[in-house]
Design an enzyme around this catalytic site. Structure first.
Site, mmCIF file in Angstrom:
data_model
loop_
_atom_site.group_PDB
_atom_site.id
_atom_site.type_symbol
_atom_site.label_atom_id
_atom_site.label_comp_id
_atom_site.label_asym_id
_atom_site.label_seq_id
_atom_site.Cartn_x
_atom_site.Cartn_y
_atom_site.Cartn_z
ATOM 1 N N TYR A 118 1.014 -1.243 -0.099
ATOM 2 C CA TYR A 118 -0.032 -0.030 0.166
ATOM 3 C C TYR A 118 0.827 1.388 -0.178
ATOM 4 O O TYR A 118 0.652 1.930 -0.976
ATOM 5 C CB TYR A 118 -0.837 -0.146 1.071
ATOM 6 N N PRO A 122 -11.273 -0.235 -2.597
ATOM 7 C CA PRO A 122 -12.619 -0.562 -2.885
ATOM 8 C C PRO A 122 -13.606 0.164 -2.754
ATOM 9 O O PRO A 122 -13.673 0.927 -1.918
ATOM 10 C CB PRO A 122 -12.655 -1.810 -2.137
ATOM 11 N N HIS A 124 -7.451 1.251 1.592
ATOM 12 C CA HIS A 124 -7.049 -0.336 1.625
ATOM 13 C C HIS A 124 -5.942 -0.306 3.000
ATOM 14 O O HIS A 124 -5.982 -1.294 3.461
ATOM 15 C CB HIS A 124 -6.807 -0.972 0.481
ATOM 16 N N SER A 179 -11.508 -11.688 -4.902
ATOM 17 C CA SER A 179 -11.686 -11.551 -3.549
ATOM 18 C C SER A 179 -13.199 -11.852 -3.230
ATOM 19 O O SER A 179 -13.850 -11.331 -3.894
ATOM 20 C CB SER A 179 -11.343 -10.390 -3.069
HETATM 21 N N1 COA Z 1 -19.591 -28.986 1.613
HETATM 22 C C1 COA Z 1 -20.776 -28.519 2.128
HETATM 23 N N2 COA Z 1 -20.649 -27.337 2.449
HETATM 24 C C2 COA Z 1 -19.317 -26.672 2.479
HETATM 25 C C3 COA Z 1 -18.252 -27.316 1.984
HETATM 26 C C4 COA Z 1 -18.458 -28.852 1.356
HETATM 27 N N3 COA Z 1 -17.426 -29.516 1.054
HETATM 28 N N4 COA Z 1 -16.884 -26.459 2.020
HETATM 29 C C5 COA Z 1 -17.483 -25.673 2.783
HETATM 30 N N5 COA Z 1 -18.694 -25.474 2.900
HETATM 31 C C6 COA Z 1 -19.561 -24.585 3.653
HETATM 32 C C7 COA Z 1 -18.858 -23.940 4.823
HETATM 33 O O1 COA Z 1 -18.929 -24.636 5.906
HETATM 34 C C8 COA Z 1 -19.344 -22.737 4.876
HETATM 35 O O2 COA Z 1 -20.696 -22.803 5.448
HETATM 36 P P1 COA Z 1 -21.449 -21.316 6.411
HETATM 37 O O3 COA Z 1 -22.016 -20.509 5.235
HETATM 38 O O4 COA Z 1 -22.460 -22.155 7.139
HETATM 39 O O5 COA Z 1 -20.379 -20.719 7.237
HETATM 40 C C9 COA Z 1 -19.737 -22.339 3.439
HETATM 41 O O6 COA Z 1 -19.851 -23.427 2.802
HETATM 42 C C10 COA Z 1 -18.499 -21.290 2.828
HETATM 43 O O7 COA Z 1 -17.345 -21.915 2.822
HETATM 44 P P2 COA Z 1 -16.403 -21.497 1.741
HETATM 45 O O8 COA Z 1 -16.928 -21.434 0.370
HETATM 46 O O9 COA Z 1 -15.537 -22.777 1.453
HETATM 47 O O10 COA Z 1 -15.578 -20.528 1.967
HETATM 48 P P3 COA Z 1 -15.030 -19.850 3.187
HETATM 49 O O11 COA Z 1 -16.323 -18.946 4.047
HETATM 50 O O12 COA Z 1 -14.399 -20.611 4.225
HETATM 51 O O13 COA Z 1 -14.259 -18.664 2.671
HETATM 52 C C11 COA Z 1 -12.219 -17.704 2.113
HETATM 53 C C12 COA Z 1 -13.003 -18.795 1.941
HETATM 54 C C13 COA Z 1 -10.914 -17.675 1.162
HETATM 55 C C14 COA Z 1 -12.858 -16.599 1.278
HETATM 56 C C15 COA Z 1 -12.079 -17.122 3.583
HETATM 57 O O14 COA Z 1 -10.994 -18.208 4.114
HETATM 58 C C16 COA Z 1 -11.217 -15.875 3.826
HETATM 59 O O15 COA Z 1 -9.967 -16.015 3.830
HETATM 60 N N6 COA Z 1 -11.936 -14.822 3.755
HETATM 61 C C17 COA Z 1 -11.254 -13.318 3.839
HETATM 62 C C18 COA Z 1 -11.142 -12.875 2.477
HETATM 63 C C19 COA Z 1 -10.779 -11.304 2.529
HETATM 64 O O16 COA Z 1 -10.083 -11.059 3.536
HETATM 65 N N7 COA Z 1 -11.175 -10.675 1.564
HETATM 66 C C20 COA Z 1 -11.147 -9.323 1.490
HETATM 67 C C21 COA Z 1 -10.099 -8.598 0.850
HETATM 68 S S1 COA Z 1 -10.141 -7.130 0.739
#
Ligand code: COA
Length: 599
Positions: free
Chosen positions: A91, A104, A327, A527
């Site tokens: 940044y 963003p 950011h 993202s």
């Molecule tokens: N079968 C059924 N459900 C599943 C599954 C599977 N195989 N794998 C995952 N799921 C479910 C999870 O349990 C979760 O359930 P919930 O909605 O009840 O919480 C949901 O699906 C979402 O999981 P998933 O899609 O795998 O993603 P996540 O929520 O774990 O997110 C990232 C993944 C990478 C986005 C997250 O770890 C992250 O790092 N987020 C921050 C990103 C960030 O900082 N962005 C901003 C930048 S400015």
């Protein structure tokens, strides 16, 4: 109030102290994983060359070992070996304009008003909602967040209010006035390019009610009906080197300096925007995304901003509503959590009675515009970038098929890109490192061996696509697990490079070669930013010929914002957006056509 502070003080620190420190991954693990990540995105001979360089780098008693030791030492002495370097490199040293390139925008659903009165009323409630959230920050009563059952670092919440980026000649900085002995009690309002200081607390320390804020906002609007003012804020849209120079010029004048300081110190900025071009309901979200991302250009609302301000809320006359944030201090999720709270707050009926005390007139911030400053403003107007942002809905049922929704969407993005360009590209997805104290992000490299096998096979009728899709989705999810537990490769490689610089050693050859440059040329920068509110965040591409893709998977639809530079002939946000829709639908069809037992 002071009783509450006494009760809760220390709660935040206790939570923070309980969080683990970010680990330094083993050197050999990162080298092996880096080589594997290169395979789908560079030529075979480049992979071979990198393999040789990595062997040299890892030689017993060689540079790799020395840098690794240095990093481990740094990790043992600091709260987080990475975060400060990351903020600096990603940044503060980054010199392209913050607008589009880094900050963003966030698009909220269109609100239920369509005139000035409605705009002011809504803005007043919004301010009251932010102050309500701020009370939780001040009292340290914010509920701790969790990811995969693990508590997260909450530090970013303490960095987003009362803070601002300051341009420098070579490197910027961020100031946070929340931590000063006299924390600010005002916000800044910008209307018709004119800035005002609005005190938002009564003398007894209680926040102004929505009714009181409404009166104050009306007074501000009445005092700034003229839109002929110089849009000083447009200076913040410039290349950081140019803005750094113009900034010194601007604050030479004492009045200007005081005005700028009032903006920097303020809790946040609220932009009361003028009208944007009228568009059909269908195009509304795309148009609003432009308004939130960069204001629509100097002829519209780009001058009605102070883009260095960490948090700017934007309210238009036509019901448009959203935010733009700088950011450096935080990722999207804390900002979105704050906004979820504010949106919920604006929906509640107004119950608080306003004290019957007259309020002082909000103070207008004056700027003396010298011919030099005027020239800087004209230059800034000409160099605004335009993006085409596309927002639409998709359908998503991967959970029912036992697949990670995020991985499913990422594979759809890989497929969409491959269908457009017939090759895979370096892809960035942000992964949260907030399980660790002061953690920010690492990179999930979505282009993997498994994703490449999947996208290459997808349009070939003879291939077993479902198996490949399942493998690709699983590989993505396991990369995600590795990244959020601090074992991904990108920040480690950056750390090794920074360590070399710190120790005055030469940067390792493997981090100077063409393959590394290609690995960092993210034509897809993506993202996930989930929220309770039906909104979408948007950001620009990180390379001139790339795409920015932000998405918010809701239960029954997915909001996407896809951006590309109009100036680039190779890219088209609309085409990629369409390709993503096609890919998601085709992947769904494939799943539905495959008997469940096979999965
Ligand atoms: N079968 C059924 N459900 C599943 C599954 C599977 N195989 N794998 C995952 N799921 C479910 C999870 O349990 C979760 O359930 P919930 O909605 O009840 O919480 C949901 O699906 C979402 O999981 P998933 O899609 O795998 O993603 P996540 O929520 O774990 O997110 C990232 C993944 C990478 C986005 C997250 O770890 C992250 O790092 N987020 C921050 C990103 C960030 O900082 N962005 C901003 C930048 S400015």
């Amino acid at each position: 109030m002071s009783f509450l502070l006494f009760l809760f003080a220390g709660r935040y620190l206790t939570h923070q102290k309980g969080l683990p420190c970010l680990p330094v991954p083993p050197l050999q693990q990162t080298c092996e994983r880096y080589l594997a990540a290169l395979e789908p995105i560079v030529e075979a001979d480049e992979v071979k060359r990198t393999k040789g360089l990595l062997e040299e780098f890892q030689r017993a008693g060689g540079l790799g070992e020395r840098l690794q030791r240095g990093l481990e030492k740094r990790a043992s002495k600091t709260e987080n070996w990475l975060s400060q370097w990351w903020v600096q490199v990603a940044y503060l040293d980054y010199r392209l304009p913050v607008v589009v390139h880094s900050s963003p925008g966030l698009v909220l659903p269109r609100m239920n008003f369509s005139d000035k009165k409605g705009q002011i009323r809504f803005a007043a409630k919004l301010i009251a909602g932010v102050l309500d959230f701020k009370t939780m920050i001040d009292n340290e009563t914010l509920p701790v967040e969790y990811l995969g059952g693990k508590p997260l670092c909450m530090n970013q919440y303490y960095e987003v209010l009362s803070s601002c980026r300051i341009p420098g000649l070579k490197r910027d900085s961020v100031v946070n006035h929340a931590k000063s002995s006299r924390p600010p009690k005002h916000i800044t309002i910008v209307h018709n390019f004119q800035f005002f200081v609005l005190d938002v607390y009564n003398s007894d320390g209680t926040p102004l009610t929505a009714d009181q804020l409404c009166i104050q906002l009306e007074r501000i609007c009445n005092a700034s009906t003229n839109s002929n003012s110089e849009p000083v804020g447009i200076l913040t849209t410039q290349h950081r080197d140019s803005w750094g120079k113009a900034y010194l010029n601007l604050i030479k004048d004492k009045t200007n300096k005081e005005s700028v300081l009032a903006i920097q110190r303020s809790i946040f900025t609220l932009c009361l925007d003028g009208a944007m071009p009228r568009v059909s309901n269908e195009l509304y979200r795309s148009c609003a995304a432009i308004q939130m991302l960069h204001g629509g250009g100097s002829q519209w609302n780009s001058g009605n901003r102070w883009f260095d301000k960490t948090l700017q809320f934007i309210v238009g006359e036509d019901g448009a509503c959203g935010a733009n944030y700088e950011h450096a201090p935080a990722e999207g999720p804390p900002i979105v959590a704050l906004i979820d709270h504010v949106v919920e707050y604006t929906r509640k009926p107004e119950m608080v009675r306003s004290p019957m005390v007259p309020l002082p007139m909000p103070r207008k911030l004056d700027f003396h515009i010298t011919p030099d400053i005027k020239k800087d403003i004209e230059e800034a107007k000409n160099s605004m970038n335009t993006v085409m942002v596309f927002g639409h809905f998709g359908k998503n049922f991967p959970k029912a098929h036992k697949m990670s929704p995020d991985a499913f969407i990422q594979m759809a993005l890989q497929l969409a890109y491959y269908r457009m360009y017939q090759h895979c590209c370096a892809t960035y997805e942000s992964a949260s490192l907030r399980m660790f104290r002061l953690g920010r992000t690492d990179t999930i490299r979505s282009a993997s061996r498994a994703s490449a096998a999947f996208v290459r096979a997808f349009d070939d009728a003879s291939k077993q696509k479902v198996d490949l899709m399942e493998k690709a989705v699983k590989a993505h999810r396991s990369y995600t697990n590795m990244a959020i537990s601090g074992q991904a490769i990108d920040r480690h490689l950056l750390g090794l490079k920074m360590q070399a610089v710190e120790e005055n050693l030469s940067v390792p050859d493997v981090l100077k070669d063409a393959a590394y440059t290609k690995a960092l040329h993210y034509r897809l920068s993506t993202s996930q930013v989930p929220s309770q509110t039906d909104c979408v965040m948007c950001f620009g591409p990180v390379v001139p010929n790339g795409y920015g893709v932000c998405y918010n998977p809701m239960n029954d639809h997915i909001n996407f914002a896809v951006s590309a530079f109009n100036s680039c002939k190779e890219t088209s946000a609309a085409q990629l957006a369409q390709a993503v829709v096609d890919a998601l639908l085709d992947m769904r069809t494939l799943l539905e056509q495959t008997p469940r037992a096979k999965l």
